[in-house]
Motif scaffolding. Sequence first.
Motif, short mmCIF file in Angstrom:
data_model
loop_
_atom_site.label_atom_id
_atom_site.label_comp_id
_atom_site.label_asym_id
_atom_site.label_seq_id
_atom_site.Cartn_x
_atom_site.Cartn_y
_atom_site.Cartn_z
N ALA A 128 -62.43 42.60 45.60
CA ALA A 128 -63.15 43.57 46.67
C ALA A 128 -62.78 44.88 46.36
CB ALA A 128 -62.34 43.19 47.97
N VAL A 129 -63.51 45.86 46.62
CA VAL A 129 -63.35 47.17 46.38
C VAL A 129 -63.17 48.01 47.75
CG1 VAL A 129 -64.49 49.22 45.52
CG2 VAL A 129 -64.87 47.09 44.36
N ILE A 130 -61.86 48.83 47.73
CA ILE A 130 -61.62 49.25 48.78
C ILE A 130 -61.63 51.13 48.51
CG2 ILE A 130 -59.69 49.95 50.30
CD1 ILE A 130 -58.55 47.24 49.59
N LYS A 131 -62.52 51.54 49.32
CA LYS A 131 -62.85 53.00 49.31
C LYS A 131 -61.84 53.73 50.00
CE LYS A 131 -66.73 56.05 49.25
NZ LYS A 131 -68.22 56.24 49.63
N VAL A 132 -60.63 54.13 49.25
CA VAL A 132 -59.69 54.96 49.55
C VAL A 132 -59.85 56.38 50.18
CG1 VAL A 132 -57.06 55.31 49.30
CG2 VAL A 132 -58.15 53.64 48.45
N HIS A 133 -60.67 56.97 49.31
CA HIS A 133 -61.03 58.61 49.65
C HIS A 133 -62.55 58.57 49.13
CE1 HIS A 133 -60.71 62.62 48.73
NE2 HIS A 133 -59.88 62.65 49.45
N PRO A 134 -63.18 59.38 49.76
CA PRO A 134 -64.56 59.63 49.19
C PRO A 134 -64.94 59.40 47.64
CG PRO A 134 -64.14 61.23 50.98
CD PRO A 134 -62.96 60.57 50.63
N SER A 135 -63.83 60.02 47.03
CA SER A 135 -64.06 59.80 45.47
C SER A 135 -63.13 58.87 44.58
CB SER A 135 -64.02 61.15 44.72
OG SER A 135 -62.48 61.56 45.05
N ILE A 136 -62.32 58.29 45.51
CA ILE A 136 -61.32 57.16 44.78
C ILE A 136 -61.57 55.78 45.44
CG2 ILE A 136 -58.80 56.59 44.60
CD1 ILE A 136 -58.67 59.74 44.69
N THR A 137 -61.58 54.74 44.49
CA THR A 137 -61.47 53.74 45.18
C THR A 137 -60.71 52.66 44.25
OG1 THR A 137 -63.19 52.95 43.26
CG2 THR A 137 -64.15 53.42 45.29
N SER A 138 -60.20 51.35 44.83
CA SER A 138 -59.17 50.66 44.40
C SER A 138 -59.92 49.11 44.63
CB SER A 138 -57.89 50.67 45.05
OG SER A 138 -56.98 49.79 44.67
N LYS A 139 -59.39 48.29 43.48
CA LYS A 139 -60.13 46.78 43.62
C LYS A 139 -58.77 45.87 43.85
CE LYS A 139 -63.58 47.50 40.29
NZ LYS A 139 -64.30 47.20 39.16
N ILE A 140 -58.85 44.92 44.73
CA ILE A 140 -58.03 43.92 44.96
C ILE A 140 -58.46 42.58 44.72
CG2 ILE A 140 -56.61 45.58 46.62
CD1 ILE A 140 -58.10 43.63 48.65
N LYS A 141 -57.77 41.75 44.52
CA LYS A 141 -58.05 40.36 44.29
C LYS A 141 -57.90 39.40 45.72
CE LYS A 141 -56.71 39.94 39.74
NZ LYS A 141 -55.65 39.61 38.55
N VAL A 142 -59.00 38.56 45.97
CA VAL A 142 -59.30 37.73 46.85
C VAL A 142 -59.20 36.56 46.69
CG1 VAL A 142 -60.66 37.35 49.07
CG2 VAL A 142 -60.40 40.03 48.26
N ASN A 143 -58.27 35.71 46.84
CA ASN A 143 -58.19 34.30 46.56
C ASN A 143 -58.98 33.67 47.83
OD1 ASN A 143 -56.80 34.70 44.26
ND2 ASN A 143 -54.83 34.50 45.16
N ILE A 144 -59.68 32.69 47.51
CA ILE A 144 -60.48 31.78 48.44
C ILE A 144 -59.90 30.43 48.25
CG2 ILE A 144 -62.60 31.28 49.45
CD1 ILE A 144 -62.17 34.19 49.71
N VAL A 145 -59.42 29.89 49.17
CA VAL A 145 -58.84 28.59 49.10
C VAL A 145 -59.16 27.50 50.37
CG1 VAL A 145 -56.43 29.15 48.02
CG2 VAL A 145 -56.57 29.20 50.34
N ALA A 146 -59.14 26.31 49.87
CA ALA A 146 -59.72 25.11 50.90
C ALA A 146 -58.43 25.14 51.93
CB ALA A 146 -59.85 23.83 50.36
N GLU A 147 -58.96 24.88 53.36
CA GLU A 147 -58.27 25.23 54.49
C GLU A 147 -57.65 23.55 54.69
OE1 GLU A 147 -59.57 25.64 58.64
OE2 GLU A 147 -58.81 27.53 58.21
#
Length: 147
Positions: A128-147
Amino acid sequence: MKVILQQDVKKLGKKGDIVEVSEGYGRNFLLPRKAAVLATAQNLNVATAQAGSKARKEAMATDEARLMAKQLEKVEVTIPVKIGEGGKLFGSVTSKDVAAALKAQHIEIDKRKITLQGEVTGTGVYEAVIKVHPSITSKIKVNIVAE
């Protein structure tokens, strides 16, 4: 006639800009509406001081955004979802779900600033990409697991 804009004016400039306009436009339109002030020596000094202050604030905001982006790179969220036969998802995983998972980790980020890379089709690790500032972005990992 030189004026300093007090607010954004279409097709002319942004707040704080020093522009040259015709006498009639300045006297009859900009000055009465308080959209501009005359560019006297005193007003020019005030405008340059405000521009310097604005630049410092912008630099501070950019530095803070860079720090936050570096910290967010280390973050990993896990989202449990219902999975049907054949490994298919029931419903979908949206930026709202990612924002809720981040909030559970005491990280407040608006859902509109989060974008999932690719389509979430089943269990696994997504980005997932997070737009922290108009010119700065950060990427995080998203784990999808079965419930």
